[in-house]
Design a protein around this motif. Structure first.
Motif, PDB file in Angstrom:
ATOM      1  N   ALA A  68     106.985  85.005  42.688  1.00  0.00           N
ATOM      2  CA  ALA A  68     108.421  85.160  42.964  1.00  0.00           C
ATOM      3  C   ALA A  68     109.233  85.244  41.677  1.00  0.00           C
ATOM      4  O   ALA A  68     110.218  85.992  41.588  1.00  0.00           O
ATOM      5  CB  ALA A  68     108.913  83.993  43.824  1.00  0.00           C
ATOM      6  N   VAL A  69     108.806  84.490  40.667  1.00  0.00           N
ATOM      7  CA  VAL A  69     109.542  84.465  39.401  1.00  0.00           C
ATOM      8  C   VAL A  69     109.397  85.789  38.648  1.00  0.00           C
ATOM      9  O   VAL A  69     110.385  86.338  38.144  1.00  0.00           O
ATOM     10  CB  VAL A  69     109.075  83.257  38.542  1.00  0.00           C
ATOM     11  N   ILE A  94     107.424  79.834  32.372  1.00  0.00           N
ATOM     12  CA  ILE A  94     106.608  79.553  33.561  1.00  0.00           C
ATOM     13  C   ILE A  94     105.254  80.257  33.480  1.00  0.00           C
ATOM     14  O   ILE A  94     104.219  79.672  33.808  1.00  0.00           O
ATOM     15  CB  ILE A  94     107.392  79.941  34.842  1.00  0.00           C
ATOM     16  N   ALA A 113     112.514  73.093  36.969  1.00  0.00           N
ATOM     17  CA  ALA A 113     113.663  72.897  36.073  1.00  0.00           C
ATOM     18  C   ALA A 113     114.050  74.220  35.407  1.00  0.00           C
ATOM     19  O   ALA A 113     115.237  74.563  35.317  1.00  0.00           O
ATOM     20  CB  ALA A 113     113.344  71.841  35.018  1.00  0.00           C
ATOM     21  N   ASP A 114     113.060  74.985  34.959  1.00  0.00           N
ATOM     22  CA  ASP A 114     113.351  76.272  34.306  1.00  0.00           C
ATOM     23  C   ASP A 114     113.971  77.265  35.291  1.00  0.00           C
ATOM     24  O   ASP A 114     114.922  77.969  34.955  1.00  0.00           O
ATOM     25  CB  ASP A 114     112.053  76.871  33.718  1.00  0.00           C
ATOM     26  N   ALA A 115     113.415  77.316  36.495  1.00  0.00           N
ATOM     27  CA  ALA A 115     113.952  78.241  37.512  1.00  0.00           C
ATOM     28  C   ALA A 115     115.389  77.850  37.885  1.00  0.00           C
ATOM     29  O   ALA A 115     116.264  78.721  38.012  1.00  0.00           O
ATOM     30  CB  ALA A 115     113.052  78.248  38.750  1.00  0.00           C
ATOM     31  N   ASP A 133     100.979  77.531  40.501  1.00  0.00           N
ATOM     32  CA  ASP A 133     101.221  77.848  41.909  1.00  0.00           C
ATOM     33  C   ASP A 133     101.560  79.336  41.962  1.00  0.00           C
ATOM     34  O   ASP A 133     102.619  79.756  41.491  1.00  0.00           O
ATOM     35  CB  ASP A 133     102.383  76.997  42.447  1.00  0.00           C
ATOM     36  N   ALA A 185     113.176  81.912  31.442  1.00  0.00           N
ATOM     37  CA  ALA A 185     112.509  81.076  32.444  1.00  0.00           C
ATOM     38  C   ALA A 185     111.132  81.636  32.778  1.00  0.00           C
ATOM     39  O   ALA A 185     110.150  80.892  32.881  1.00  0.00           O
ATOM     40  CB  ALA A 185     113.370  80.976  33.706  1.00  0.00           C
ATOM     41  N   ALA A 222     111.400  79.280  45.997  1.00  0.00           N
ATOM     42  CA  ALA A 222     109.932  79.115  45.951  1.00  0.00           C
ATOM     43  C   ALA A 222     109.544  77.987  44.996  1.00  0.00           C
ATOM     44  O   ALA A 222     108.647  77.187  45.295  1.00  0.00           O
ATOM     45  CB  ALA A 222     109.272  80.428  45.531  1.00  0.00           C
ATOM     46  N   ALA A 223     110.215  77.939  43.847  1.00  0.00           N
ATOM     47  CA  ALA A 223     109.908  76.883  42.861  1.00  0.00           C
ATOM     48  C   ALA A 223     110.281  75.503  43.412  1.00  0.00           C
ATOM     49  O   ALA A 223     109.541  74.526  43.217  1.00  0.00           O
ATOM     50  CB  ALA A 223     110.645  77.154  41.551  1.00  0.00           C
ATOM     51  N   ARG A 279     118.667  68.268  28.448  1.00  0.00           N
ATOM     52  CA  ARG A 279     117.234  68.097  28.717  1.00  0.00           C
ATOM     53  C   ARG A 279     116.612  67.037  27.804  1.00  0.00           C
ATOM     54  O   ARG A 279     115.840  66.175  28.262  1.00  0.00           O
ATOM     55  CB  ARG A 279     116.494  69.415  28.479  1.00  0.00           C
ATOM     56  N   ALA A 338     107.632  74.452  46.192  1.00  0.00           N
ATOM     57  CA  ALA A 338     106.343  74.022  45.628  1.00  0.00           C
ATOM     58  C   ALA A 338     106.483  72.634  45.000  1.00  0.00           C
ATOM     59  O   ALA A 338     105.598  71.775  45.155  1.00  0.00           O
ATOM     60  CB  ALA A 338     105.860  75.033  44.589  1.00  0.00           C
ATOM     61  N   ALA A 359     111.528  88.395  40.381  1.00  0.00           N
ATOM     62  CA  ALA A 359     112.955  88.263  40.067  1.00  0.00           C
ATOM     63  C   ALA A 359     113.237  88.774  38.659  1.00  0.00           C
ATOM     64  O   ALA A 359     114.262  89.428  38.409  1.00  0.00           O
ATOM     65  CB  ALA A 359     113.381  86.800  40.203  1.00  0.00           C
ATOM     66  N   LEU A 400     104.767  71.527  38.005  1.00  0.00           N
ATOM     67  CA  LEU A 400     105.694  72.141  38.965  1.00  0.00           C
ATOM     68  C   LEU A 400     107.132  71.672  38.752  1.00  0.00           C
ATOM     69  O   LEU A 400     108.075  72.426  38.991  1.00  0.00           O
ATOM     70  CB  LEU A 400     105.223  71.892  40.395  1.00  0.00           C
ATOM     71  N   ASP A 437     108.362  73.872  35.858  1.00  0.00           N
ATOM     72  CA  ASP A 437     108.670  75.207  36.392  1.00  0.00           C
ATOM     73  C   ASP A 437     109.993  75.188  37.156  1.00  0.00           C
ATOM     74  O   ASP A 437     110.833  76.083  37.002  1.00  0.00           O
ATOM     75  CB  ASP A 437     107.569  75.665  37.370  1.00  0.00           C
ATOM     76  N   ARG A 477     102.450  81.348  44.309  1.00  0.00           N
ATOM     77  CA  ARG A 477     103.668  81.766  45.013  1.00  0.00           C
ATOM     78  C   ARG A 477     104.866  81.700  44.074  1.00  0.00           C
ATOM     79  O   ARG A 477     105.726  82.592  44.064  1.00  0.00           O
ATOM     80  CB  ARG A 477     103.973  80.822  46.196  1.00  0.00           C
ATOM     81  N   VAL A 478     104.930  80.623  43.292  1.00  0.00           N
ATOM     82  CA  VAL A 478     106.051  80.464  42.353  1.00  0.00           C
ATOM     83  C   VAL A 478     106.008  81.557  41.289  1.00  0.00           C
ATOM     84  O   VAL A 478     107.008  82.238  41.034  1.00  0.00           O
ATOM     85  CB  VAL A 478     106.020  79.067  41.683  1.00  0.00           C
ATOM     86  N   ARG A 523     102.543  78.567  31.187  1.00  0.00           N
ATOM     87  CA  ARG A 523     101.795  77.388  31.653  1.00  0.00           C
ATOM     88  C   ARG A 523     100.555  77.781  32.444  1.00  0.00           C
ATOM     89  O   ARG A 523     100.647  78.588  33.364  1.00  0.00           O
ATOM     90  CB  ARG A 523     102.714  76.498  32.507  1.00  0.00           C
ATOM     91  N   LYS A 565     115.820  83.599  45.478  1.00  0.00           N
ATOM     92  CA  LYS A 565     114.569  83.559  46.247  1.00  0.00           C
ATOM     93  C   LYS A 565     113.453  82.912  45.421  1.00  0.00           C
ATOM     94  O   LYS A 565     112.680  82.091  45.931  1.00  0.00           O
ATOM     95  CB  LYS A 565     114.171  84.982  46.653  1.00  0.00           C
ATOM     96  N   ALA A 566     113.364  83.296  44.153  1.00  0.00           N
ATOM     97  CA  ALA A 566     112.348  82.704  43.271  1.00  0.00           C
ATOM     98  C   ALA A 566     112.622  81.218  43.076  1.00  0.00           C
ATOM     99  O   ALA A 566     111.690  80.398  43.058  1.00  0.00           O
ATOM    100  CB  ALA A 566     112.343  83.419  41.921  1.00  0.00           C
TER     101      ALA A 566
END
Lengths: 133, 133, 133, 133
Positions: free
Chosen positions: D85-86, D71, A62-64, D79, D67, A92-93, B70, A96, D89, A57, A60, D81-82, D74, A88-89
């Motif tokens: 949403a991703v 995500i 970090a990428d978002a 998750d 991104a 969510a990231a 990173r 989580a 988007a 997580l 994820d 929800r993540v 993986r 919004k995404a």
């Protein structure tokens, strides 16, 4: 950080609330770096087996945050549907990741701090989303 | 920024000079955001046709700084050959972008500021490279 | 993949050997995705504790390949010092990751395949570097 | 591409529909590279002034696809929800970019092709979203 000066020197007037934008970028940069570092710290812990969900997580998140920070930084010809969906995404990231890091906060200090950064970034994304409507 | 606390809470001792690492990450984050913003500002200028090289080098520099930030953040099982080559490439991207931004500094304030950030990031990469040896 | 058509439709003639460029981008995309997936597979293995170095180098390699793929894709106003340094750094990241994945190839099939992709990407970067001179 | 083999060698069973996942990753990689290349081609066109919105939305779309591709790749401890949403988007970023590229399709062949890739990536994201439901 100096990038904020550059954003203020943009030739066209901002279409979004500038304070909300600057705060969102700032939190995304800090959260991306925090999650990259927390995932890396998890990997070096003796209980790494229990940290798999936290690592995933964090990666994820970090990428978002990276993508969101870049997209929110751009002021030329913005598309508000895109920006809205992206923050919004990201929210969510961050949520989580914060929830999972909080589960490890008592035994891993880096998770405690990372959860705080994720919570702040979530809030900054939610606040920008509210300004977009 | 808070990510520095997380880096300091890493369970294993740092193998690289911590101050040089923290400064490099900090400059990479600022430079990536500055170059993303400068490319975007260029795009909204009336002389955008003359800014093509500046936009392109800002985009390259943002990508190089993102990856470098990173990679330098990670402290678990580092490979110094990789880190050395990456900060060296980042230094080259910062230098090319700084030189091009400087050519536009007189008529575009955002380029003047962006060039300064790129110069600082180049220095931070060079300093970290010198510590790796 | 379709992106190769777009590269061929660029309004200005390529300054670099097109086949070497296309192969480098292709391998960078495959290697970035392969390393992201291999790090994620490592994380789910029962011997994850022994896979820390593999995970870390896969994450580094994915970041280097992502940045390199983007930078090599751009044909407008290239700076050959930047491109040269970036593909060289990517080659170093691919080599380190390949060597580590090879150590686990006998017990983790995903590491065996990932090492092959890293070796191919290293070669594509070295070949492009040779064309830049 | 070879990364698909690595995804299939993951030690834990997939929690999402594998075909939808593989297609989404594939389209995200192609779309990210296509948008990076289309933005770069726009920048070299003589009518670059009219292409500012196209460049901006291509850059946004490349960042969102990068991104999302990572995500969705993986499989450890996802998750939903993540992920939901991703991909949503990403679908919004692909749609905005496709619509803008279509406006230039008649005079810039690279925009015509890029719009097709964005439409396909949007569909792949929407299909994966439907499976998560």
């Amino acid at each position: 950080m100096t990038f904020q000066e550059i954003i203020k020197l943009h030739p066209r007037p901002a279409s979004l609330d500038r304070d909300a934008v600057l705060r969102c970028i700032d939190e995304c940069l800090d959260c991306a770096a925090s999650c990259t570092s927390c995932a890396d710290a998890d990997l070096a812990e003796s209980d790494v087996q229990e940290m798999a969900r936290c690592i995933r997580l964090c990666l994820d998140c970090a990428d978002a945050c990276d993508a969101t920070g870049r997209i929110v930084t751009r002021q030329t010809e913005p598309d508000l549907r895109v920006i809205g969906a992206v923050v919004k995404a990201c929210s969510a990231a961050c949520l989580a990741c914060a929830e999972e890091c909080e589960r490890h906060a008592a035994h891993h200090e880096h998770c405690r701090v990372c959860a705080e950064v994720c919570r702040r970034c979530k809030q900054a994304c939610d606040d920008l989303f509210a300004k977009i409507g």
